[in-house]
Write a protein that holds these residues in place. Structure first.
Motif, PDB file in Angstrom:
ATOM      1  N   MET A 164      -1.288  18.696  -5.460  1.00 55.38           N
ATOM      2  CA  MET A 164      -1.703  18.171  -4.140  1.00 55.38           C
ATOM      3  C   MET A 164      -0.456  17.717  -3.352  1.00 55.38           C
ATOM      4  N   SER A 165      -0.462  17.956  -2.043  1.00 56.36           N
ATOM      5  CA  SER A 165       0.708  17.547  -1.261  1.00 56.36           C
ATOM      6  C   SER A 165       0.701  16.026  -1.049  1.00 56.36           C
ATOM      7  N   ILE A 166       1.865  15.508  -0.737  1.00 59.89           N
ATOM      8  CA  ILE A 166       1.987  14.065  -0.468  1.00 59.89           C
ATOM      9  C   ILE A 166       1.113  13.706   0.738  1.00 59.89           C
ATOM     10  N   PHE A 167       1.086  14.592   1.726  1.00 60.18           N
ATOM     11  CA  PHE A 167       0.278  14.330   2.921  1.00 60.18           C
ATOM     12  C   PHE A 167      -1.206  14.231   2.546  1.00 60.18           C
ATOM     13  N   THR A 168      -1.691  15.199   1.773  1.00 61.69           N
ATOM     14  CA  THR A 168      -3.104  15.183   1.369  1.00 61.69           C
ATOM     15  C   THR A 168      -3.410  13.913   0.573  1.00 61.69           C
ATOM     16  N   ASP A 169      -2.471  13.563  -0.280  1.00 63.77           N
ATOM     17  CA  ASP A 169      -2.599  12.344  -1.073  1.00 63.77           C
ATOM     18  C   ASP A 169      -2.766  11.099  -0.190  1.00 63.77           C
ATOM     19  N   LEU A 170      -1.925  11.014   0.839  1.00 63.23           N
ATOM     20  CA  LEU A 170      -1.975   9.862   1.755  1.00 63.23           C
ATOM     21  C   LEU A 170      -3.316   9.811   2.481  1.00 63.23           C
ATOM     22  N   ILE A 171      -3.756  10.972   2.924  1.00 65.73           N
ATOM     23  CA  ILE A 171      -5.016  11.029   3.674  1.00 65.73           C
ATOM     24  C   ILE A 171      -6.190  10.672   2.763  1.00 65.73           C
ATOM     25  N   THR A 172      -6.108  11.102   1.513  1.00 63.46           N
ATOM     26  CA  THR A 172      -7.157  10.747   0.545  1.00 63.46           C
ATOM     27  C   THR A 172      -7.179   9.234   0.346  1.00 63.46           C
ATOM     28  N   THR A 173      -5.985   8.636   0.256  1.00 65.06           N
ATOM     29  CA  THR A 173      -5.896   7.179   0.121  1.00 65.06           C
ATOM     30  C   THR A 173      -6.542   6.498   1.318  1.00 65.06           C
ATOM     31  N   VAL A 174      -6.244   7.004   2.521  1.00 65.16           N
ATOM     32  CA  VAL A 174      -6.818   6.395   3.732  1.00 65.16           C
ATOM     33  C   VAL A 174      -8.341   6.433   3.657  1.00 65.16           C
ATOM     34  N   SER A 175      -8.918   7.571   3.230  1.00 66.78           N
ATOM     35  CA  SER A 175     -10.384   7.592   3.218  1.00 66.78           C
ATOM     36  C   SER A 175     -10.951   6.752   2.072  1.00 66.78           C
ATOM     37  N   LYS A 176     -10.245   6.675   0.973  1.00 72.50           N
ATOM     38  CA  LYS A 176     -10.779   5.860  -0.142  1.00 72.50           C
ATOM     39  C   LYS A 176     -10.618   4.359   0.092  1.00 72.50           C
ATOM     40  N   LYS A 177      -9.430   3.962   0.577  1.00 74.42           N
ATOM     41  CA  LYS A 177      -9.131   2.522   0.641  1.00 74.42           C
ATOM     42  C   LYS A 177      -9.276   1.931   2.045  1.00 74.42           C
ATOM     43  N   GLY A 178      -9.598   2.768   3.016  1.00 75.21           N
ATOM     44  CA  GLY A 178      -9.747   2.291   4.395  1.00 75.21           C
ATOM     45  C   GLY A 178      -8.473   2.482   5.203  1.00 75.21           C
ATOM     46  N   ALA A 179      -7.322   2.358   4.548  1.00 78.30           N
ATOM     47  CA  ALA A 179      -6.015   2.568   5.198  1.00 78.30           C
ATOM     48  C   ALA A 179      -4.959   2.617   4.097  1.00 78.30           C
ATOM     49  N   ALA A 180      -3.780   3.083   4.442  1.00 70.31           N
ATOM     50  CA  ALA A 180      -2.689   3.142   3.463  1.00 70.31           C
ATOM     51  C   ALA A 180      -1.596   2.156   3.857  1.00 70.31           C
ATOM     52  N   TYR A 181      -0.900   1.674   2.828  1.00 70.25           N
ATOM     53  CA  TYR A 181       0.184   0.711   3.056  1.00 70.25           C
ATOM     54  C   TYR A 181       1.513   1.307   2.602  1.00 70.25           C
ATOM     55  N   VAL A 182       2.468   1.318   3.526  1.00 64.01           N
ATOM     56  CA  VAL A 182       3.789   1.883   3.255  1.00 64.01           C
ATOM     57  C   VAL A 182       4.846   0.802   3.484  1.00 64.01           C
ATOM     58  N   VAL A 183       5.791   0.709   2.557  1.00 66.40           N
ATOM     59  CA  VAL A 183       6.918  -0.216   2.725  1.00 66.40           C
ATOM     60  C   VAL A 183       8.153   0.598   3.095  1.00 66.40           C
ATOM     61  N   LEU A 184       8.814   0.142   4.139  1.00 70.54           N
ATOM     62  CA  LEU A 184      10.035   0.813   4.602  1.00 70.54           C
ATOM     63  C   LEU A 184      11.256   0.197   3.935  1.00 70.54           C
ATOM     64  N   ILE A 185      12.062   1.053   3.332  1.00 69.57           N
ATOM     65  CA  ILE A 185      13.326   0.574   2.776  1.00 69.57           C
ATOM     66  C   ILE A 185      14.454   1.220   3.576  1.00 69.57           C
ATOM     67  N   ASP A 186      15.248   0.367   4.171  1.00 74.48           N
ATOM     68  CA  ASP A 186      16.389   0.859   4.939  1.00 74.48           C
ATOM     69  C   ASP A 186      17.545   1.067   3.955  1.00 74.48           C
ATOM     70  N   PRO A 187      17.974   2.314   3.759  1.00 72.63           N
ATOM     71  CA  PRO A 187      18.987   2.561   2.722  1.00 72.63           C
ATOM     72  C   PRO A 187      20.357   2.019   3.107  1.00 72.63           C
ATOM     73  N   ASP A 188      20.422   1.402   4.260  1.00 73.58           N
ATOM     74  CA  ASP A 188      21.696   0.861   4.731  1.00 73.58           C
ATOM     75  C   ASP A 188      21.933  -0.575   4.291  1.00 73.58           C
ATOM     76  N   ARG A 189      20.847  -1.330   4.196  1.00 79.64           N
ATOM     77  CA  ARG A 189      20.990  -2.786   4.123  1.00 79.64           C
ATOM     78  C   ARG A 189      20.930  -3.377   2.725  1.00 79.64           C
ATOM     79  N   ASN A 190      20.662  -2.547   1.735  1.00 82.92           N
ATOM     80  CA  ASN A 190      20.299  -3.134   0.466  1.00 82.92           C
ATOM     81  C   ASN A 190      21.305  -2.856  -0.635  1.00 82.92           C
ATOM     82  N   ASP A 191      21.568  -3.889  -1.407  1.00 80.22           N
ATOM     83  CA  ASP A 191      22.390  -3.646  -2.585  1.00 80.22           C
ATOM     84  C   ASP A 191      21.489  -3.108  -3.694  1.00 80.22           C
ATOM     85  N   GLU A 192      22.107  -2.537  -4.681  1.00 76.62           N
ATOM     86  CA  GLU A 192      21.374  -1.877  -5.770  1.00 76.62           C
ATOM     87  C   GLU A 192      20.337  -2.801  -6.418  1.00 76.62           C
TER      88      GLU A 192
END
Ligand code: 1GP
Length: 246
Positions: free
Chosen positions: A1-29
């Motif tokens: 299954m594609s990541i997109f299909t997966d996300l859309i399935t999550t939206v219909s199952k859970k009501g919405a999807a939650y994504v956390v943004l990680i800025d690869p610039d600001r963070n130490d390991e």
């Protein structure tokens, strides 16, 4: 299954999807590892990785380590073709449709396309609409585009609809990282009334209550960055508020 299909399935199952943004610039390991492991265990559905501006040359190494710690999809949220590398599971193949800068409408995409093909990264066509969140976002400077004023419902709706008719699978309403205020419920409702494709909303979302309100106004995917950078332990509260159908 594609990541997109997966996300859309999550939206219909859970009501919405939650994504956390990680800025690869600001963070130490260390903090990347902590954040990704907390995301794995807090009901976060995917990570977006990207930022408008990189202040060092370590993006590829950081994405590689994010990928190595993550049990959830790592999706490229492109600030530019320079951040492209093979460690992403998928990418938002975005065009800044709220702007009139040809480089961010089609130029970067043409440069990226053969590299994306070569790396075999799944692409998710996304119409990116920058809304004025009151803080003069980095996206605004870097893309050389003007955000749409929050009260211009007609202009925003027309852009979202145009994105859908151009074949975008997602419409992204973005107030900009660190926005003074997020995209309003009123604007989300108005866009949701006319488009059929799912809407991502991000920028300036600081509380689970606001996230829930935006979901109930029509946002399918909520993105938070800054609030989680400040306190990674809050992911669970956001995830519980966003996944209202669970
Ligand atoms: C993602 O730019 C946002 O769409 C992230 O914004 O950092 O304000 O959460 P914050």
């Amino acid at each position: 299954m594609s990541i997109f299909t997966d996300l859309i399935t999550t939206v219909s199952k859970k009501g919405a999807a939650y994504v956390v943004l990680i800025d690869p610039d600001r963070n130490d390991e260390g903090s990347i590892q902590d954040r990704v492991q907390k995301a794995n265990n807090s009901g976060v559905d995917a990570l977006f990785v990207g930022g408008s501006l990189m202040m060092d040359s370590k993006c590829k190494e950081r994405v590689k380590s994010i990928k190595s710690y993550s049990n959830i999809p790592v999706i490229f949220f492109p600030g530019g073709v320079g951040q492209l590398n093979p460690y992403y599971d998928a990418m938002l193949f975005m065009s800044v449709i709220s702007g009139r800068n040809p480089h961010y409408l089609i130029g970067e995409q043409v440069i990226a396309a053969p590299l994306v093909k070569d790396m075999g990264i799944e692409t998710i066509p996304t119409g990116y609409i920058l809304i004025d969140g009151g803080a003069g976002s980095t996206v605004e400077f870097m893309s050389g585009t003007r955000p749409i004023p929050m009260d211009r419902v007609d202009v925003t709706v027309a852009h979202a609809l145009a994105g859908q008719y151009l074949g975008m699978k997602l419409i992204y309403l973005e107030a900009g990282s660190g926005a003074n205020y997020p995209v309003s419920s009123h604007l989300i409702k108005a866009v949701n009334d006319v488009i059929d494709v799912p809407m991502i909303v991000g920028g300036g979302i600081r509380t689970p209550e606001v996230a829930a309100e935006l979901v109930h106004s029509g946002a399918s995917i909520i993105v938070t960055g800054t609030v989680i950078e400040d306190d990674a332990s809050r992911m669970k509260e956001f995830s519980d508020a966003i996944h209202w159908r669970e």
